[in-house]
Design an enzyme around this catalytic site. Structure first.
Site, PDB file in Angstrom:
ATOM      1  CE  LYS A   1      -5.845  -1.270   5.779  1.00  0.00           C
ATOM      2  NZ  LYS A   1      -5.060  -0.396   4.920  1.00  0.00           N
TER       3      LYS A   1
ATOM      4  CD  GLU B   1      -2.808   1.142   2.477  1.00  0.00           C
ATOM      5  OE1 GLU B   1      -3.143   0.047   2.969  1.00  0.00           O
ATOM      6  OE2 GLU B   1      -3.210   2.229   2.919  1.00  0.00           O
TER       7      GLU B   1
ATOM      8  CG  ASP C   1       1.521 -16.719  11.636  1.00  0.00           C
ATOM      9  OD1 ASP C   1       0.729 -16.034  10.969  1.00  0.00           O
ATOM     10  OD2 ASP C   1       1.241 -17.854  12.058  1.00  0.00           O
TER      11      ASP C   1
ATOM     12  CG  HIS D   1      -3.839   7.783   0.873  1.00  0.00           C
ATOM     13  ND1 HIS D   1      -4.766   6.797   1.027  1.00  0.00           N
ATOM     14  CD2 HIS D   1      -2.919   7.578   1.829  1.00  0.00           C
ATOM     15  CE1 HIS D   1      -4.421   6.035   2.038  1.00  0.00           C
ATOM     16  NE2 HIS D   1      -3.309   6.495   2.539  1.00  0.00           N
TER      17      HIS D   1
HETATM   18  C1  MEV Z   1      -5.373   3.434   5.441  1.00  0.00           C
HETATM   19  O1  MEV Z   1      -4.716   2.262   5.016  1.00  0.00           O
HETATM   20  C2  MEV Z   1      -5.283   3.577   6.938  1.00  0.00           C
HETATM   21  C3  MEV Z   1      -6.098   4.712   7.533  1.00  0.00           C
HETATM   22  O2  MEV Z   1      -7.443   4.647   7.090  1.00  0.00           O
HETATM   23  C4  MEV Z   1      -6.001   4.597   9.023  1.00  0.00           C
HETATM   24  C5  MEV Z   1      -6.916   5.525   9.791  1.00  0.00           C
HETATM   25  O3  MEV Z   1      -7.968   5.955   9.290  1.00  0.00           O
HETATM   26  O4  MEV Z   1      -6.571   5.814  10.964  1.00  0.00           O
HETATM   27  C6  MEV Z   1      -5.554   6.047   7.061  1.00  0.00           C
END
Ligand code: MEV
Length: 447
Positions: free
Chosen positions: A282, A86, A298, A395
């Site tokens: 995430k 990513e 792992d 991004h």
């Molecule tokens: C994107 O891979 C991760 C985010 O969405 C994490 C977040 O919102 O804190 C930017």
């Protein structure tokens, strides 16, 4: 039988497997064969090592291998290897690392290292009787499996204790022997599972051989013996703190305070709402998984454990915390991490070995500190963007480069397109249209 099913596939050679696949699942067998074989390792011995990790391998799947430099943890500087597909993740970790490098760096500390395994069994009889028998034979059971932990014990690890848990109220006859382990620098899955399987055998035979049990009570049904990937007592804490005024030297103290408060609110939201918590966590795992993968650990175990831990209160919540108090900004992360620096892929995978070298060949505890720090760095970078500019700006810059790559833009075209989209929203069709115009113009000029 459909042409798309086969028996004996695993016995085919690698070329044989590819031949069958391309003939049955692709329209352009030759091109696909060429592409798949182009990713074979140039060194046959290395390819053999890679093939040994899995089954039915036909090629290798490349992933970007990047690094985040300037990661200062407890006063030591690391260059941290990351495997992730990513865009923006490595850039975010690197920029957070540099930011905190100038504010005293990260602190990290391992709070506990206990791992868990379970023997699940069904036994029908008096609860008190099995409990008393377990307590009376516990030390014998441990002796029965001691030969399997000699090496681990010489390294300072081994079985740390066990207890019998009664779940018969939830499931008729269901009990569990819960075993606690210290596995030192290895993740310990094989060690734990071997002990558990031996334990289940000796447990059944000791019950069978004990005449205080009736013939019916001598029947123990071992359902399964397996480690638990939930390790809430194998925890590392990574943290950062600074005075509020230090957060951004370009801002006034009041602006810094507003930023700190908004950041704190963002973390609180992830404590309140599972929908936000999942995205928040995430982001943490963007960093965590990348280092876990790069060091041959792992990542499925790490993720499963982290999400179970995030739900330990009964409601899924944030793994990180923020407190703004007495003009100080504190941000920290508690993460369960069962990782190893010896055994498994860590020493077999050639690049995982290099990753550990790059980190100065840490022991498992130090690696836990590095991984948690990168998780915290990632979370910090994401939240800082989210509560200020929003993440799309960063991004989309990376996304734009990916689109340009896809459209095979030349260096000059990249330069012109990046300049054009500096203040504009990026979309695939927008970039293509701009590039088409650019190319049209260039064609017109050159013709
Ligand atoms: C994107 O891979 C991760 C985010 O969405 C994490 C977040 O919102 O804190 C930017």
């Amino acid at each position: 039988m459909s042409k798309k099913t086969i028996s004996g596939f695993s016995k085919l050679s690698k070329r044989g497997k590819i031949k069958w696949i391309v003939e049955n699942f692709f329209k352009d067998p030759e091109a696909v064969t060429k592409e798949l074989t182009s990713y074979w390792h140039g060194n046959a011995a290395q390819q053999k090592v890679l093939d040994g990790f899995s089954e039915n391998t036909i090629s290798n799947f490349p992933m970007p291998y990047g690094v985040a430099p300037n990661v200062v943890i407890n006063g030591k500087t690391y260059c941290v290897p990351m495997v992730i597909e990513e865009s923006s993740v490595v850039a975010a970790a690197s920029s957070a690392a540099k930011y905190w490098m100038n504010r005293g760096g990260f602190k990290a500390e391992v709070l506990s290292t206990t791992k868990v395994g379970q023997v699940h069994f069904v036994w029908k009889g008096d609860h008190q009787k099995i409990n008393t028998f377990f307590e009376a034979t516990k030390s014998e059971l441990l002796k029965d499996v001691a030969h399997l932990s000699e090496r681990m014990e010489s390294r300072g690890g081994g079985v740390r204790g066990m207890e019998l848990l009664d779940f018969t109220a939830q499931q008729d006859g269901y009990y569990q022997i819960k075993v606690y382990f210290e596995t030192c620098d290895s993740m310990g899955a094989n060690f734990i599972n071997s002990i558990l399987e031996a334990l289940s055998t000796t447990w059944s035979s000791r019950i069978k051989g004990n005449d205080s049990f009736s013939e019916e009570e001598k029947e123990v049904e071992i359902v399964m013996s397996i480690l638990s990937n939930y390790t809430p007592d194998c925890i590392v804490r990574a943290s950062v703190s600074c005075s509020i005024a230090e957060l951004d030297p370009k801002m006034t103290k009041e602006e810094c305070r507003a930023l700190a408060k908004r950041f704190e609110t963002a973390v609180k939201i992830a404590h309140i709402d599972p929908y936000r918590a999942a995205t928040h966590n995430k982001g943490i795992y963007n960093g965590v998984d990348a280092v876990v993968l790069a060091t041959g650990n792992d990542f499925r175990a790490i993720e499963a454990c982290g999400h179970a831990y995030a739900a330990r209160s009964g409601s899924y919540s944030s793994l990180s915390y923020c407190e703004v108090k007495d003009d100080q900004f504190h941000f920290w992360l508690d993460l369960p991490l069962a990782v190893g620096t010896v055994g498994g892929l860590t020493s077999l995978h050639p690049i995982a070995k290099r990753s550990l070298d790059m980190l100065g060949n840490p022991n498992a505890e130090e690696l836990m500190e590095v991984i948690a720090t990168i998780g915290l760095a990632q979370n910090f970078a994401a939240l800082k963007s989210l509560v200020t500019t929003g993440i799309q700006k960063g991004h989309m810059k990376m996304h734009l480069l990916n689109i340009l790559n896809h459209l095979e833009a030349s260096e000059k075209e990249v330069e012109q397109t990046v300049a054009y989209f500096k203040e504009k929203a990026v979309s695939f069709s927008g970039v293509r249209t701009f590039l088409d115009q650019l190319r049209g113009v260039q064609k017109a000029v050159s013709s």
